[in-house]
Design an enzyme around this catalytic site. Sequence first.
Site, PDB file in Angstrom:
ATOM      1  N   LYS A   1      36.175  43.022  29.348  1.00 46.82           N
ATOM      2  CA  LYS A   1      37.563  43.114  28.880  1.00 46.82           C
ATOM      3  C   LYS A   1      38.093  41.711  28.622  1.00 46.82           C
ATOM      4  O   LYS A   1      38.071  40.847  29.508  1.00 46.82           O
ATOM      5  CB  LYS A   1      38.396  43.826  29.949  1.00 46.82           C
ATOM      6  CG  LYS A   1      39.613  44.537  29.445  1.00 46.82           C
ATOM      7  CD  LYS A   1      40.191  45.393  30.573  1.00 46.82           C
ATOM      8  CE  LYS A   1      41.464  46.081  30.171  1.00 46.82           C
ATOM      9  NZ  LYS A   1      42.078  46.785  31.328  1.00 46.82           N
ATOM     10  N   ILE A   2      38.551  41.504  27.392  1.00 43.32           N
ATOM     11  CA  ILE A   2      38.953  40.177  26.910  1.00 43.32           C
ATOM     12  C   ILE A   2      40.414  40.227  26.460  1.00 43.32           C
ATOM     13  O   ILE A   2      40.790  41.136  25.711  1.00 43.32           O
ATOM     14  CB  ILE A   2      38.082  39.788  25.678  1.00 43.32           C
ATOM     15  CG1 ILE A   2      36.582  39.805  26.009  1.00 43.32           C
ATOM     16  CG2 ILE A   2      38.513  38.460  25.076  1.00 43.32           C
ATOM     17  CD1 ILE A   2      36.089  38.613  26.767  1.00 43.32           C
TER      18      ILE A   2
END
Length: 219
Positions: free
Chosen positions: A87-88
């Site tokens: 998750k960015i």
Amino acid sequence: MKFFIDTANLEEIKQAQDLGVLDGVTTNPSLMAKEGITGDKNVMQHYKDICAIVDDNVSAEVISTDFDGMVKEGEILAALNDKIVVKIPMIKDGIKALKYFSDKGIRTNCTLIFSAGQALLAAKAGANYVSPFLGRLDDIGADSFGLIEDIRLIFDNYGYETEILAASIRNTTHIVECAKIGADVMTGPLSSILGLLKHPLTDSGLAQFLADHKKAAGK
Ligand code: G3P
């Protein structure tokens, strides 16, 4: 529609998994902190524990905000288990990191999406999922469902395979409206999933069926 649970609580993840309708889990640093999970070693073990419960799709968020840091963290997270989705955050270096991971075949979820333009940029960078935050948009009086509609239109216009992951889900209406619009995935608390079960006419109808059965059987 895929159902993800938005929590780092292992008991709630197990309950949702036991229902047989769970497709994944999303976590974030706030949710990990809520469970008292701190320190790199404990955080990594917790992700492994989550992966042991569910079949796939465990979003694990990086803490770094620079490209090198996100790449380093993301590679460590991805190496934990094939079920991990890195998750960015939607920031400039995050876009570069999404492209880097896409080229390497590591799945990503771009988080903190609040506009259609952000979703378009993340899709172009190769994100597997974009996470527009519905509840937080509602909190400021913005049109959360309109955002999902706009992203759906844009992705369909160009055939982007990036999935719309409706996040910050707070209630069953959010889930049903997102399903009508065509969000690919929703992630919400266990209460929002269990809330889909409920209708007063179901309760009163079942009570009547059981009462009639008992009467007919002469009990
Ligand atoms: O995991 C991201 C998102 O779902 C957060 O939700 O309720 O903190 O706005 P919320």
